[in-house]
Design an enzyme around this catalytic site. Structure first.
Site, PDB file in Angstrom:
ATOM      1  N   LYS A   1     -94.555  -8.460 -10.531  1.00 11.42           N
ATOM      2  CA  LYS A   1     -94.937  -8.844 -11.892  1.00 11.42           C
ATOM      3  C   LYS A   1     -95.892  -7.823 -12.508  1.00 11.42           C
ATOM      4  CE  LYS A   1     -96.801 -12.884 -14.390  1.00 11.42           C
ATOM      5  NZ  LYS A   1     -97.295 -14.270 -14.218  1.00 11.42           N
TER       6      LYS A   1
ATOM      7  N   SER B   1     -95.486 -17.541 -17.386  1.00  9.51           N
ATOM      8  CA  SER B   1     -95.514 -16.137 -17.747  1.00  9.51           C
ATOM      9  C   SER B   1     -94.713 -15.248 -16.786  1.00  9.51           C
ATOM     10  CB  SER B   1     -96.973 -15.660 -17.796  1.00  9.51           C
ATOM     11  OG  SER B   1     -97.575 -15.703 -16.514  1.00  9.51           O
TER      12      SER B   1
ATOM     13  N   SER C   1     -97.332 -20.712 -14.500  1.00  9.63           N
ATOM     14  CA  SER C   1     -96.550 -19.494 -14.718  1.00  9.63           C
ATOM     15  C   SER C   1     -95.562 -19.134 -13.619  1.00  9.63           C
ATOM     16  CB  SER C   1     -97.491 -18.307 -14.962  1.00  9.63           C
ATOM     17  OG  SER C   1     -98.166 -18.466 -16.181  1.00  9.63           O
TER      18      SER C   1
END
Length: 497
Positions: free
Chosen positions: A76, A151, A175
């Site tokens: 990420k 996210s 997330s």
């Protein structure tokens, strides 16, 4: 069968078995992942930084005896660093490039994983839809008109699209779980202190952020946790050590569990019939597994709790913006999106005493939650209140956009001290997902389970929250539900090889 087809069909554990048997090579698998990444990239827009050359080089030299040797992976673009790779955090602020690896990066590499890209995220992970001014809209492989959630939406898109079988993800307010619920994946929000965030930071968002992954299968989730968990000397927290391996927990029968289900909304906002249908499906699965289920309420987890959480995040954003300004040597106010700017100004407006008092109220509610639900092995509850939204559905429009513009341009953030106005803004931000922040505050583990697909063909998962430090029970229960339901065989229809 093509290597790309094998990549699309298999989970990481299955692919690793093929590599260990010599039936497929890390180089072949990596090339197939890169080919699929580029083919799907225009459709899902999930890559922040391609790492193709480094991935090809690593695939040629990786030790094939490693547990996940040669398995393509994504990291990420937020909260974790890989030496020499720019980290944007989904923002137009100048990227940060570290000359070191995060502890988790080192553990991923030691497991044999081959990072082929960094995955997209909304700016600083603040939205639960992965859409940013810096990188655009990340789209759902099940239907590209819809969101992957956020996210960790880029990570979820890459796994759901069959580009990689597992991907790093993080969770400060849902997330990991929200993208998993939107894309038909398993996503474990780990216990506080289960994995380290060091040396980049000691903690994030007052200890509410944790890292792990989104995966196609429960066994992959368990195996990756076995290979990466445990504090390092710089960690401020340490979760209770597991009794055995997480992989063994996922492989064993859970026995007869005492479960609860919570159907209410902490915000008192509408919940779709599809979400309730997904929750009913989960309840039916656990009853088929022989477990008892009791309906419960959590009256002390309400609007005041969520408001304290939101203000705490605002304070953290304000601090992060100060840190970014120090790093780049100038104000970053003009670089960030309007919503980030307004949230950061709210955080600056709050006094240290207000923030501290809010954190203490959150901790008090969390202690009560843990104490009053400890009799249950897990509590089932929703993650998202509605099926995956259309892309752009949470962008402020009309009067909402006007209010946000006024707050921003006229520096009227002090108006958010007015409780009804703050409540209105909170509802506009969180009407899609009401529940996940509960476990970020309490530090409990919670696993997203892909139990349902809507009539429109969109995944809709729910979560099971466990006792602090007890990922083992969650993984055992999840694996049983996976076996009963057969959800592991589901694949998004995007570009089937």
């Amino acid at each position: 069968m093509s290597v790309e087809r094998v990549l699309w069909e298999q989970d990481a554990t299955g692919l690793a078995e093929l590599i260990h048997k010599g039936e497929i090579s890390p180089a072949e698998l990596t090339e197939a992942a890169i080919t699929r990444a580029e083919a799907t990239r225009p459709e899902i827009n999930a890559i922040a930084e391609p790492l193709y050359d480094a991935a090809r080089a690593r695939a040629k030299t990786v030790d094939r005896k490693l547990p996940l040797a040669g398995i393509p992976f994504a990291i990420k673009d937020l909260g974790i660093v890989m030496k020499g790779v720019p980290v944007h955090g989904g923002s137009r602020i100048p990227a940060f490039t570290a000359d070191f690896n995060s502890v988790m990066t080192e553990r991923y590499l030691a497991a044999g994983l081959v990072p082929i890209a960094t995955s997209t995220t909304p700016e600083h992970g603040l939205r639960l839809m992965t859409e940013s001014a810096a990188f655009g809209v990340t789209r759902n492989p099940w239907n590209t008109g819809h969101t992957t959630g956020g996210s960790s939406g880029g990570a979820a898109a890459l796994v759901a699209a069959g580009v990689v079988p597992v991907a790093h993800a993080s969770d400060g307010g849902g997330s990991i779980r929200v993208p998993s619920a939107c894309t038909g994946l398993v996503g474990l929000k780990t216990s506080r202190g289960r994995v380290p965030l060091t040396p980049l930071v000691s903690e994030s968002w007052y200890g509410m952020v944790v890292d792990h992954a989104v995966t196609r299968s429960v066994r992959d989730c368990a195996l990756l946790l076995d290979l990466t968990h445990g504090p390092d000397p710089l960690s401020p927290y340490a979760a209770r050590p597991p009794k055995g391996s997480f992989t063994a927990a996922a492989a064993r029968d859970p026995g007869r569990l005492n479960l609860a289900v919570y159907r209410g909304s902490p915000l008192g906002l509408p919940i779709s019939s599809e979400t309730l249908k997904a929750l009913d499906t989960a309840v039916a699965l656990v009853r088929e597994g022989g477990h008892s289920v009791e309906e419960i309420d959590l009256p002390y987890i309400g609007r005041d709790f969520i408001a304290d959480f939101a203000r705490t995040v605002a304070a953290a954003v304000a601090g992060a913006m100060r840190g970014e300004a120090e790093r780049v040597g100038r104000s970053v106010s003009g670089d960030v999106e309007r919503a980030t700017r307004v949230l950061g100004r709210l955080g600056e407006m709050l006094s240290a005493g207000e923030v501290y008092a809010g954190v203490q109220r959150l901790h008090s509610a969390a202690r009560r939650l843990i104490s009053e639900t400890t009799q249950y092995d897990a509590v089932l509850m929703p993650i998202i209140a509605h099926p995956p939204l259309a892309c752009g559905a949470m962008d402020p429009k009309g009067a909402d956009e006007f209010i946000e513009n006024v707050l921003d341009k006229l520096h009227l953030t002090p108006l958010l001290k007015i409780k009804p106005l703050f409540g209105q803004l909170m509802d506009k931000s969180l009407w899609f997902t009401h529940w996940p922040s509960i476990q970020n505050v309490s530090g409990q583990p919670s696993i997203a389970l892909p139990v349902h697909v809507t009539d429109a063909g969109l995944p809709l998962g729910i979560q099971a929250a466990g006792r602090p430090g007890d990922e083992e029970t969650l993984l055992s229960l999840a694996a049983q539900m996976e076996k009963i339901s057969g959800w592991q065989a589901r694949r998004a229809p995007l570009m089937v090889p």
